[in-house]
Write an enzyme that holds these catalytic residues in place. Structure first.
Site, PDB file in Angstrom:
ATOM      1  N   PHE A  11       0.838  -1.193   0.000  1.00 37.09           N
ATOM      2  CA  PHE A  11       0.000   0.000   0.000  1.00 37.09           C
ATOM      3  C   PHE A  11       0.874   1.244   0.000  1.00 37.09           C
ATOM      4  O   PHE A  11       1.921   1.282   0.632  1.00 37.09           O
ATOM      5  CB  PHE A  11      -0.901   0.052   1.243  1.00 37.09           C
ATOM      6  CG  PHE A  11      -1.872  -1.078   1.353  1.00 37.09           C
ATOM      7  CD1 PHE A  11      -1.523  -2.250   2.015  1.00 37.09           C
ATOM      8  CD2 PHE A  11      -3.135  -0.977   0.804  1.00 37.09           C
ATOM      9  CE1 PHE A  11      -2.412  -3.291   2.121  1.00 37.09           C
ATOM     10  CE2 PHE A  11      -4.041  -2.008   0.911  1.00 37.09           C
ATOM     11  CZ  PHE A  11      -3.676  -3.177   1.570  1.00 37.09           C
ATOM     12  N   PHE A  14      -1.794   6.840  -1.644  1.00 36.71           N
ATOM     13  CA  PHE A  14      -2.905   6.915  -2.582  1.00 36.71           C
ATOM     14  C   PHE A  14      -3.003   5.686  -3.476  1.00 36.71           C
ATOM     15  O   PHE A  14      -3.900   5.602  -4.310  1.00 36.71           O
ATOM     16  CB  PHE A  14      -2.771   8.156  -3.478  1.00 36.71           C
ATOM     17  CG  PHE A  14      -2.765   9.444  -2.718  1.00 36.71           C
ATOM     18  CD1 PHE A  14      -3.877   9.857  -2.004  1.00 36.71           C
ATOM     19  CD2 PHE A  14      -1.636  10.244  -2.709  1.00 36.71           C
ATOM     20  CE1 PHE A  14      -3.873  11.049  -1.304  1.00 36.71           C
ATOM     21  CE2 PHE A  14      -1.622  11.442  -2.012  1.00 36.71           C
ATOM     22  CZ  PHE A  14      -2.745  11.844  -1.305  1.00 36.71           C
ATOM     23  N   THR A  16      -2.414   1.277  -4.309  1.00 37.82           N
ATOM     24  CA  THR A  16      -2.345  -0.108  -3.856  1.00 37.82           C
ATOM     25  C   THR A  16      -1.562  -0.900  -4.889  1.00 37.82           C
ATOM     26  O   THR A  16      -1.732  -0.693  -6.092  1.00 37.82           O
ATOM     27  CB  THR A  16      -3.750  -0.715  -3.715  1.00 37.82           C
ATOM     28  OG1 THR A  16      -4.499   0.043  -2.760  1.00 37.82           O
ATOM     29  CG2 THR A  16      -3.670  -2.158  -3.242  1.00 37.82           C
ATOM     30  N   VAL A  17      -0.698  -1.782  -4.440  1.00 33.80           N
ATOM     31  CA  VAL A  17       0.077  -2.617  -5.352  1.00 33.80           C
ATOM     32  C   VAL A  17      -0.403  -4.052  -5.228  1.00 33.80           C
ATOM     33  O   VAL A  17      -0.489  -4.596  -4.126  1.00 33.80           O
ATOM     34  CB  VAL A  17       1.586  -2.538  -5.055  1.00 33.80           C
ATOM     35  CG1 VAL A  17       2.367  -3.398  -6.048  1.00 33.80           C
ATOM     36  CG2 VAL A  17       2.064  -1.099  -5.114  1.00 33.80           C
ATOM     37  N   ASP A 131      13.851  10.562  -5.346  1.00 34.64           N
ATOM     38  CA  ASP A 131      13.459   9.783  -4.163  1.00 34.64           C
ATOM     39  C   ASP A 131      14.211   8.451  -4.108  1.00 34.64           C
ATOM     40  O   ASP A 131      13.623   7.398  -3.865  1.00 34.64           O
ATOM     41  CB  ASP A 131      11.956   9.536  -4.156  1.00 34.64           C
ATOM     42  CG  ASP A 131      11.416   9.223  -2.757  1.00 34.64           C
ATOM     43  OD1 ASP A 131      12.119   9.523  -1.767  1.00 34.64           O
ATOM     44  OD2 ASP A 131      10.306   8.675  -2.650  1.00 34.64           O
TER      45      ASP A 131
END
Length: 342
Positions: A11, A14, A16-17, A131
């Site tokens: 998760f 925003f 969901t995998v 990132d």
């Protein structure tokens, strides 16, 4: 492109995998893939990630994107990004299973070289990842790693930097470079700084910056942006490793080594005859199931990636940081974990 959603494996704030399998005659992509899904709130980030991955093209050290799709689930439209599946999850997940132990230096060298090759490709294409961290480096069965999660990635100028006009904190505090904190400057040099932080964490099992539980994350940003303090280099690291990190942890981004330069450093070029991927893979038990990045943010002990915007501009880093730590910002101390805000 037809596919069938499988189990949820992670998760984000925003998104969901999930795993997914392809239907018959549904194109030339693997039988098992990962699908990152979001509703309208996360659509912009997902769209940015798709655009960046399309621009980057194929690179062995970057997660592959097989396309995008829209579905209607429980009466709500979902935006889906079809991605390469990393069976071992992220390096952050793997190292968490080690219980605070670091990886062998030979493994750290190999992973570092892989990430550098990925960064060289990203930067050559005119982008910055923004990132880089262990949670965004995915691990495969053969021990190879790939860079993932391009939701914060951005196109940079010809000098490989991008300057934000607003007061914006973008990325993960523990991996932020001084120029990101002080000048809103995001680019290839900031990715190199973040890689240095990741190398420290891979080798030592601890973050490059030591922070006390309950401290405000803005206090870390002040340490990064103001003064001469640098991340601590592990004493047990080889001389090549220490020198490598000294090239990453240079306050002035113009004097920091590039990914191209670091690929010629002895830390990653040294030939270790007994360093085989199989030696790494056997350390992971078959029954150990790790979450794919991005995983649930509530499982992180450290601050996660986010963006934080304000409006005015300031003449000095001290003024800018002072505004960020003012009373108008809640004291989100490390009592729990951090959400990704994009």
């Amino acid at each position: 492109m037809e596919w069938v959603r499988g189990e949820t494996i992670g998760f984000g704030t925003f998104s969901t995998v999930s795993t997914a399998t392809k239907s018959r005659n549904s194109g030339d992509f693997p039988a098992l893939i990962a699908v990152k899904s979001t509703d309208a709130y996360g659509a912009a980030s997902l769209s940015n990630e798709k655009s960046v991955l399309d621009s980057l093209g194929d690179c062995p050290e970057i997660i592959r994107c097989y396309g995008e799709d829209s579905t209607v689930e429980n009466g709500e439209e979902m935006h889906n990004l079809l991605l390469e599946y990393a069976s071992r999850g992220s390096l952050a997940s793997y190292m968490k299973k080690l219980g605070g132990e670091g990886l062998p230096e030979s493994t750290v060298r190999r992973h570092t070289g892989s990430v550098l090759r990925g960064l060289r490709h990203i930067h050559a294409k005119g982008f910055a990842h923004c990132d880089i961290k262990l949670a965004n480096i995915l691990l495969f069965n053969d021990g190879s790693v790939k860079i993932a999660d391009f939701g914060l990635a951005m196109r940079v100028d010809g000098d490989l930097t991008a300057l934000r006009k607003s007061v914006e904190i973008r990325g993960t505090p523990l991996y932020m470079a001084p120029e990101c904190v002080n000048d809103n400057e995001y680019g290839s040099a900031a990715d190199v700084w973040a890689l240095g932080c990741a190398v420290v964490e891979m080798f030592s099992g601890k973050t490059a910056w030591s922070v006390k539980e309950g401290s405000h994350f803005m206090s870390l940003l002040i340490r990064i942006g103001v003064g001469d303090e640098l991340p601590k280099i592990p004493e047990m690291l080889s001389e090549e490793g220490k020198d490598f990190l000294s090239k990453c942890f240079v306050k002035d981004p113009a004097k920091r080594w590039t990914a191209e330069m670091l690929l010629n450093h002895s830390f990653v070029t040294i030939d270790l005859e007994d360093d085989h991927r199989e030696n790494f893979v056997v350390k992971v038990k078959d029954e150990d199931k790790v979450l794919m990045s991005p995983k649930c943010p509530f499982e992180f002990d450290d601050w996660d990636s986010f963006t934080l915007d304000s409006n005015p501009s300031f003449d000095s880093p001290v003024e800018r940081l002072g505004s960020l730590v003012s009373g108008s910002i809640p004291d989100w101390s490390v009592g729990g974990s951090w959400l990704t805000v994009r």
